[in-house]
Design an enzyme around this catalytic site. Structure first.
Site, PDB file in Angstrom:
ATOM      1  N   LYS A  33      46.368  -0.852  52.755  1.00  0.00           N
ATOM      2  CA  LYS A  33      47.550  -0.003  52.628  1.00  0.00           C
ATOM      3  C   LYS A  33      48.803  -0.822  52.898  1.00  0.00           C
ATOM      4  O   LYS A  33      48.865  -1.607  53.847  1.00  0.00           O
ATOM      5  CB  LYS A  33      47.448   1.176  53.604  1.00  0.00           C
ATOM      6  CG  LYS A  33      48.595   2.180  53.463  1.00  0.00           C
ATOM      7  CD  LYS A  33      48.393   3.376  54.373  1.00  0.00           C
ATOM      8  CE  LYS A  33      49.549   4.359  54.256  1.00  0.00           C
ATOM      9  NZ  LYS A  33      49.369   5.544  55.121  1.00  0.00           N
ATOM     10  N   SER A 108      50.402   9.566  52.808  1.00  0.00           N
ATOM     11  CA  SER A 108      50.971   8.321  52.320  1.00  0.00           C
ATOM     12  C   SER A 108      49.906   7.286  51.928  1.00  0.00           C
ATOM     13  O   SER A 108      50.239   6.228  51.405  1.00  0.00           O
ATOM     14  CB  SER A 108      51.898   7.726  53.383  1.00  0.00           C
ATOM     15  OG  SER A 108      51.181   7.386  54.564  1.00  0.00           O
ATOM     16  N   SER A 132      48.288  11.714  56.446  1.00  0.00           N
ATOM     17  CA  SER A 132      48.239  10.654  55.434  1.00  0.00           C
ATOM     18  C   SER A 132      46.856  10.089  55.167  1.00  0.00           C
ATOM     19  O   SER A 132      46.667   9.342  54.206  1.00  0.00           O
ATOM     20  CB  SER A 132      49.185   9.514  55.830  1.00  0.00           C
ATOM     21  OG  SER A 132      50.524   9.965  55.807  1.00  0.00           O
TER      22      SER A 132
END
Length: 417
Positions: A33, A108, A132
Site C-alpha cells: 500500500k 483507502s 480502510s
C-alpha cells in the site's frame, strides 16, 4: 490497481527472489500500500507533494515482509494520505472495481482489494483508520482484518498514547492466508511498547453470542439491499451453532461521531499541518478541512472526545455478546467518477466520510474487526459484513471467520475476465 516498481525488470526481480531469506513468503511477489515506505521504490502517499519520494529504508512492517521472503514488486493505490474510502489521486488515478470497472474499489486500501480480487497478488497489506481494510475488502469480495491496536506495531518516532486510531493489517482471499500474513506483520517489536504480537491462532469451536446491529437503529443511512444482504449473512452463524440477537443501539451514534471526527482531525493536523503551510496548493480539500478542524480544536474539545471514547470502550467491554455484526459499508460500490456519495437513501452526507460512519465503532477504540464477503447486490457488486470482537480477542474473531468461510462460497465468484 497498483503503480509498478520503476527500475525493475524481470531479471532484477528474479535476482532479488534468489537473494531473499528463506521464509513463509519466500519468492512471493507483493505490492505494498502506497502509505507504507518501501526502500528504493517510490512512496507517494497518493499526494503530488511526494510524487518523486523514494525512501531510503522500509517501514517496519515492510521490513518484516522482506525478512519473510516477500519480493516487493510495486505499490497499491490509495487516496491522498489515506483520506476517504475511494482510492483516487492525481498521481496514480482511480482504482476501479474488478467486478464492475465503472464502480469504486473502495479505500483507502482500494488498490490492495482490487489487486486481490483481480488475482494480481496472493496477499495484500493495508491499513485501517476509518474502515480502510474493511470497506475495500467488502467491495472486492475478499477478507480484510483490522487487528486490535498494538498487535501490528507501527513504526517511527512520535506519540504512542494519544493517537491510536489507525493500524496496519492483512487482506487475503482466505482466512488461512489472512492469518499467515498477520503472523508476519505482527512480529513482536521490542522498540514499540504497545507491540503485543506475534499473532497466534487459537482453535476453538465454542459457541459465540453475536449481536446484530444493522443500521444502529436507523442512525446510519443505508442503501436499499445492504441490510437484507448482511442480515442473511449473519443468519449463517445460527446454522453453525452460534446465537444471533438483534440489538438495540448500545451507545448514541452521534456521540461516537463527535468523538471520532474530533480525534481524527486532531491526529491528522498533528501529522500533516506542516504540509499545508509549506505546499498549500498540493493539499486536497478534504485534507485541508481535516487540518483546519484539528488546529481549531481546544484542549476541552479533545478531553470531551476522549471521555466519549472511554465511555464507549467501557460499554463494549461490558456487553453480553462476544461479537458485534454490522455491514462493512452503508452503500454498494458507487460510481468511480464520484468523489463520494452526497446522499444515501435521501439523506444528505455532510462530509466526505459520513457515508462510512458504520465503521467508527471498531476504529474509535481499536477493536479487532474482520470483514467477510456477504454476497452481491442487485447490480452485481459485492458487499461485506463486519465482525467486531473484544480488544485482544483477534483469534476468536478469525476463528468465527474461518467457520463462516467454510459454510459459504462467495469467494469463488470471481470477476469476469
Amino acid at each position: 490497481s497498483f503503480p509498478t516498481r520503476r527500475s525493475s525488470d524481470l531479471d532484477t526481480l528474479l535476482d532479488e527472489a534468489d537473494r531473499a531469506p528463506q521464509g513463509p513468503l519466500q519468492g512471493l511477489p507483493m505490492a505494498i500500500k502506497d502509505l507504507a515506505e518501501t526502500a528504493g521504490i517510490a512512496t507517494s502517499y497518493g499526494s503530488p507533494a511526494f510524487r518523486d519520494h523514494v525512501p531510503a529504508a522500509d517501514s517496519p512492517m515492510v521490513a518484516r515482509l522482506r525478512r519473510a521472503g516477500a519480493v516487493i514488486i510495486g505499490k497499491t493505490n490509495t487516496p491522498g494520505f489515506g483520506l476517504g474510502s475511494h482510492s483516487y489521486n492525481p498521481v496514480h488515478g482511480v482504482t476501479r472495481n474488478p467486478y464492475d470497472p465503472t464502480r469504486s474499489a473502495g479505500g483507502s486500501s482500494g488498490g490492495a482489494g482490487a489487486a486481490l480480487a483481480g488475482r494480481m497478488v496472493a496477499l495484500a497489506d493495508g491499513s485501517d483508520m476509518m474502515g480502510s481494510l474493511r470497506n475495500p475488502a467488502g467491495w472486492n469480495n475478499v477478507f480484510g482484518f483490522r487487528p486490535s491496536y498494538g498487535l501490528v506495531a507501527g513504526g517511527g518516532p512520535g506519540d504512542l498514547f494519544l493517537s491510536q486510531l489507525s493500524t496496519e493489517g492483512p487482506m487475503a482471499r482466505s482466512i488461512r492466508d489472512l492469518e499467515l500474513l498477520l503472523a508476519i506483520q505482527s512480529e513482536h517489536d521490542p522498540r514499540h511498547p504497545h507491540s503485543s504480537g506475534p499473532y497466534r491462532p487459537e482453535a476453538t469451536d465454542a459457541p459465540l453470542r453475536i449481536g446484530w446491529l444493522g443500521d444502529w437503529g436507523g442512525a446510519y443511512a443505508t442503501e436499499p439491499g445492504v441490510l437484507e444482504l448482511c442480515e442473511a449473512a449473519v443468519r449463517v452463524f445460527e446454522d453453525l451453532g452460534h446465537s444471533v440477537t438483534a440489538l438495540a443501539p448500545p451507545f448514541p451514534a452521534e456521540a461516537l461521531w463527535e468523538a471520532w471526527t474530533l480525534l481524527r482531525s486532531w491526529t491528522i493536523a498533528g501529522n500533516l499541518a506542516p504540509l499545508l503551510r509549506q505546499s498549500p496548493d498540493l493539499v486536497k480539500p478534504e485534507l485541508r478541512w481535516e487540518i483546519e478542524r484539528g488546529l481549531a480544536a481546544t484542549a476541552a474539545d479533545i478531553r470531551r472526545a476522549s471521555a466519549i471514547r472511554s465511555d464507549w470502550f467501557r460499554c463494549t467491554a461490558g456487553m453480553e455478546v462476544d461479537i458485534l455484526a454490522l455491514p462493512s459499508a452503508q452503500v454498494f460500490a458507487f460510481d468511480a467518477d464520484w468523489h463520494w456519495p452526497r446522499q444515501i437513501a435521501g439523506r444528505a452526507m455532510d462530509s466526505y466520510h459520513r457515508w462510512m460512519e458504520i465503521v467508527v465503532p471498531a476504529s474509535l477504540t481499536g477493536l479487532p474487526a474482520l470483514c467477510v464477503p456477504a454476497g452481491f447486490g442487485a447490480a452485481g457488486t459485492p458487499m461485506g459484513l463486519q465482525l467486531i470482537g473484544h480488544r485482544g480477542q483477534d483469534a476468536a474473531v478469525l476463528n468465527l471467520g474461518r467457520a463462516y468461510e467454510r459454510a459459504t462460497d462467495w469467494i469463488s465468484r470471481q470477476p469476469m475476465p
